[in-house]
Design an enzyme around this catalytic site. Structure first.
Site, mmCIF file in Angstrom:
data_model
loop_
_atom_site.group_PDB
_atom_site.id
_atom_site.type_symbol
_atom_site.label_atom_id
_atom_site.label_comp_id
_atom_site.label_asym_id
_atom_site.label_seq_id
_atom_site.Cartn_x
_atom_site.Cartn_y
_atom_site.Cartn_z
ATOM 1 N N SER A 121 22.176 -11.021 -11.533
ATOM 2 C CA SER A 121 22.492 -11.176 -10.094
ATOM 3 C C SER A 121 23.576 -10.194 -9.598
ATOM 4 C CB SER A 121 23.012 -12.544 -9.775
ATOM 5 O OG SER A 121 23.735 -12.773 -8.901
ATOM 6 N N ARG A 133 -22.072 5.494 8.743
ATOM 7 C CA ARG A 133 -20.899 5.419 8.259
ATOM 8 C C ARG A 133 -19.868 4.907 9.406
ATOM 9 N NH1 ARG A 133 -18.691 10.746 6.457
ATOM 10 N NH2 ARG A 133 -20.720 11.843 6.776
#
Lengths: 449, 449, 449, 449
Positions: free
Chosen positions: D273, D312
């Site tokens: 931490s 497409r």
């Protein structure tokens, strides 16, 4: 768009500087230390790639960043090193930095949305009488005007702009310390023997100046584990791409080869195919749709980030970063592209007219229904028209012709009345009034055609 | 919760009545027709199951509903039948009906959220000094108070309440006709030879009275294909379950067997297992979490409903109904359950204290770090504490003891100073001030402990 | 579709009966008790609405169900009551019941998919030479055949069918007891002093006969908290609606008014509008798209159900039920609708031909590019064609004409050669071979045109 | 992990080379041209940043890439330039390149999953008798063994491994040309006057050698618009992170401070931490959970990519790239992290024992229920135990003691019988057999403890 790892590094540096300055303002940090911190707070002095790699060790990038930053400041001024990140926690820095970036990107998005809105206001105004087929479920329905369609787009974009501005104004700084009590900030203050106006030092007095330094809203409460700002940012970005996506999808639809009512602004090479020389693909609209297909998924993850345990989460917080960054990037890009799309949009009223004629009298059957209802009765009128349109479709005859020859129609309407009834231009209802309503709304926020 | 097929039928009847009344107010519908329409507008006169089945034919339930309704009104008063659904389109009816239902459910959610908020205000105030371990990434971090944790919950619930109220106020009626031009409404008016103050009849004059009849907001523009209200409803519901989900997840975590700091209110049979007599499962919190896990997926579909083509969509609109209904049901249920959960929540300060003692001096290493930094230097202090905690963990010794015996600590602190530093109750920072800040915010909207 | 609360009740009864029978097969339950259990196992004897309401108390419906069932069996035969739900846990019953329902619905989906596939095989075969414009990014690209397009649909549907069948075969029974150890099952067996072939009784010997009674797969391991089957069911249903959604979206696109190449099968009243008599909305395709827009969100929740803690979860399990039910309902409905859509699909080769002629020579620019490349060089050829198509678009001239008059084209091709090159029917590549490849794949699973 | 823009560039180069080679194998491309193409196919020769920027113009990166590549080859050998990308289309290249990258990453994931599985097999085997509390809805339920829990994890990981291997084997090359007809490939072949065995040249003959060059599966049909492989990749990655996420979530839960039954492997600095020196955050489990929270959202977008129109799509294809890349990156990272997590996992049987003792006799109430049922009757036994546990909880007395003093228990069981009944170690059912079943399954794929 400023969404690189380096952008975050720069924002974290801005936050650490703001923290030092806010403490200095309260007399808790020597001005000399602030000067040293400011001097070192330059992204160029960090190895971004290495910081990114080291982030894995602590599951966040701040621990390694603070370590390096402290070393650099210490090298500049050993006494100043103690004031780096003083009393702070990783999440205070990263959340605040993220809000800085959000504010910046939101600002760009708001500017671009205003440009989109203005271009749409111009189009809506210009085409308030341009006749077009209204389409529902892919089929011609009743006539509209192209101006009406654009007014709908504008309405959405104004909604988006309002949300962006409103969310932007609430983006808060983050300051809470390790578990949201601000204890270490207070502890340092106590240690320094400082007190403001004789009041006990609790840490909260730091929130307002810190937020002010950053130009962010002052939070009522640390939001380490109460993720309102993140959920809001996600929902807002999702709204923006949804709004622009509607516009883009309409452009794609109306620029299909067979429809041809709109076309994208052209530019050399744009929309080219690698194999088909004739192709001019609607790439701008496509780029916007691409964003609109992705951002909701990111917003979902951001909304789910509210569902976290404890004072700081074991994963939910960390899962925010990438979706947030992507959502900002996609939305910023889509908004920028949308400006280009709508300002140069090719509009083809002749094709709109040609298309509306394709369906002949079909496009005004609703009107015929209204006109015949009082003569034949509502039920009979609808039945007659349903049959007549079916006959027209089956036999390939024009509906107007079928009606002219229909037994029940004999003597009901004069040829002139029927001609008038069949004219799509005379059946666009309140289209222009609705355009004006939206333009009036736009004018309220300073957007004019 | 009013979310059955029948509820929608009733709402559609309310909308058709409002449409007739609004037209009557403008002199476009005889009062006798309105009376007949009102008389027949009773859900009991419809076969809901059959309407649901017939909905498939038109891909929406309105076509069959209007057919039946017209027949019923015609049986009552043949002349009135012509005024049923006059000038309207399926989506005007269904969208307006949906907004009516949303407003009703939002009202219930707002009421329940206010109850949740009040209960949380009481808890936050009562436990402002109740010591508890702050936890980050599942590990004890620094001390907090339980009041602080509850204040965070309250902050979220106030955010949720604000959003529910704000969205509720904007829910609009829908009126646009077949393609959003209001043409048929105007056509009927023209046909009737009516005009108001000599102005041309355009249909738009119907919007305000129609919305007023329904008690819904007046839309600037028909929103058939610009789905701001739907996206807003989804985002708001998602926020509510996210906020309550955070509370519930904390309750689940803190009521785990080994933690035992909270317990759900008990009731006969509640939380029972089919096989284990001792089980008291946290079912209320679970029900809330269950909603929070589902609603974001529904909100996603609702957000994606913005991405539609044309004047009305071929699928996106239809895909809204079920997610919206489920999201309303889940959120309404979760909010109602949350009231029960938080008003009867069992809080166990003794277990909070016992748990915080489990980690001894670990829970104040941040404070030790602050205290030792000016004495040993910031870097040395952190290094010493990192080593000492590792020694403590490895050898199973209490960290306080390790520190007392540590070379570098010799003579630095008196036993009393060390004892004070190690007392978690003296390291809760601004917890109480932060509680007060949130209580003050609650008070602004009339919520008091 | 069998997805009501009552269907689940019936399935739970089947599971309880199977459990009793499997225990009886191992000599652990008297045949008389089985008879009593079977006799009472009738859904009509339960109050479904009350069970649903009581489910809230335990956060699952099984606790109340078992209570009632035990009472009912006890009333029939007091001694038999002890053998109801013997050794079991709620999740064993509900998971197994859910798998029974999944298997049934998957069976219906597989049957319908096979019908869809057969209809597509017929269409692909019939239209192997039906010329159509290939479209990419909404623009005409190069020619295809409609048979090729359908073969692509068929390929997807075969993929879906394979996944449905494969997942269906793996759906497992659930048997684990309170925490997956089967301890209570074993305990009852021990208590009864029973043992099979002198081996210790462990409970596992019950898994195979129980699964066999249900006709479900035998699980290697209880899956209370390892939710592979649920994730698989979600992913499979999502695939099915995705596949059918592609078909439906193409139908919607190609039946747009301006395109008109396909039309939905008509039926009286179908696709009607409440206001426009001419409307024939593509409602079948719309219903399929509606499912495809929703199921992925349900599948997401089901996939997230894998992320659970402990031996049984506090929420994730409970959050599965509604999404699973909805996903089954939507997919079953969509598949059933798809059968109707594709078996009656209207195909209009004349419109396909008319549309392909709209773009004249544009649709074969790729071919021209190939043909000119060896003559002019690849780069020059593409440049010439890019310019020529731009000229054609700008001046409204046919590309063929522009080419005929182009300097660089002089003498390069004979009129006959150019005519041949410009004939779209001569540029469909391997379309028919690809159709055959997919038909061959279909034939492998017994599906023939 | 190889997921940079440069990795895609390299993969596209491999694809272009394979295309040239496959054509050369069929005699359609001179060997000299292949040599030139191979010589130039080096990522270093391209400006990746510029290609990325230019991608916006065509909405895909291939157009600019092919332009540059053709120029480079032309500079090397002018005659060879004509053979670059010959007959091809952007999507053939990009889809095939994507599959190459998927196959590579899937290979890495499979290798890592096998390592995870092996480590879990070792743990399951080692801890087959390590007693632990089984937990459901966060509460102690009945005893299990830690080996049983790990066997569940292993079962999931084996499921994941099977899916990865199975999907990997089906990843197909893409070859279809502009609209899936392979027309340009055929056209070039015809142009070259080539034919194989007198058969007409159709383009399909190129598919098998092209796929073989790439080591990918041969597709039955071009999948430009039928996105089975993409949906499969998404679903598989989602499954992998779901499976590992379950493991990681259990590790996080069981390493909470109050539970402490598991701990992550330690490494210098890991889990540190920035403010609390004692913190050892479970960062590895967190990193895995982080992936599991994100990948389902990406898989959702990939599943929705099936819903595309035409040959497409205008957006769906383009919306696949980023989610696919992120999902691969996150899953690859999570799997790699999981290896580290499980191979070094700290297991603390003493804490498991201490925790199970916390609930005393509660954890075996199910067993008591079974034992007392034949003596007191099923209903009476459950009632007695429900009351007794409530008394025990309310008064803080041990349940064993409450039972010893209960009227109805008098004389029913000897002290030794009761002691045996209350021993959690004697109530773990078939835990070890179930461990063996999963180990046997692992052994089938070569994974042994």
């Amino acid at each position: 768009m400023e969404l690189t790892d380096e952008a975050w590094l720069r924002a974290m540096l801005v936050v650490e500087v703001a923290l030092a300055r806010a403490q200095a303002d309260l007399g808790r940090c020597p001005r000399a230390a602030v000067r040293a911190i400011v001097a070192v707070a330059q992204a160029e002095r960090f190895d971004v790639v290495r910081l990114a790699r080291d982030a894995r060790t602590a599951a966040n990038p701040v621990v390694a960043f603070v370590g390096t930053f402290t070393e650099l400041v210490g090298a500049e001024d050993p006494a100043a090193a103690d004031y780096v990140h003083r009393g702070s926690t990783s999440q205070d820095i990263l959340d605040s930095a993220t809000m800085l970036i959000c504010r910046k990107v939101f600002g760009m998005i708001a500017d671009d949305l205003a440009l989109v809105a203005r271009a749409l206001a111009v189009l809506a105004n210009r085409h308030r009488n341009t006749l077009q087929a209204g389409r529902t479920l892919g089929q011609h329905a009743v006539p509209i005007t192209f101006g009406l369609k654009v007014a709908g787009w504008l309405q959405l974009v104004l909604d988006a702009l309002a949300r962006v501005r409103s969310t932007m104004a609430t983006l808060p700084a983050e300051l809470g310390g390790a578990a949201g009590t601000l204890a270490a900030y207070a502890e340092y203050a106590t240690l320094d023997g400082m007190s403001r106006q004789g009041l006990p030092l609790r840490g909260v007095e730091l929130i307002a100046p810190f937020a002010a330094e950053l130009g962010l809203a002052e939070p009522v409460f640390p939001w380490h584990a109460t993720r309102t700002p993140i959920a809001d940012v996600g929902a807002t970005l999702q709204f923006v791409t949804g709004a622009l996506g509607k516009v883009a999808l309409d452009v794609q639809t109306l620029s299909r080869t067979e429809i041809g009512e709109l076309s994208e602004p052209t530019a050399p090479g744009r929309g080219a195919s690698s194999a088909m020389p004739h192709k001019r693909n609607p790439v701008l609209a496509t780029l916007v749709v691409v964003a609109a297909r992705q951002v909701p998924a990111h917003a979902l993850v951001l909304a789910q980030s509210m569902l976290v345990e404890d004072e700081r989460s074991a994963g939910a917080w960390h899962a925010e970063w990438q979706p947030l960054r992507e959502a900002l990037r996609l939305t910023g890009g889509a908004t920028h592209t949308a400006v280009e799309l709508v300002t140069g949009l090719g509009v083809h009223p002749d094709r709109m007219l040609a298309n509306i004629r394709l369906t002949g009298a079909d496009i005004v059957t609703e009107r015929l229904n209204v006109a015949l209802a009082p003569i034949l009765g509502k039920v009979n009128a609808k039945r007659l028209l349903t049959e007549a349109t079916l006959t027209a479709h089956t036999t390939g005859t024009d509906l107007a012709e079928v009606l002219r020859q229909h037994d029940q129609m004999a003597g009901l309407l004069t040829p002139a009345e029927l001609r008038d009834l069949l004219d799509p231009a005379r059946y666009v209802g309140a289209a222009d009034v609705l355009v004006d309503r939206v333009l009036a709304r736009a004018a309220e926020v300073g957007i004019h055609p």
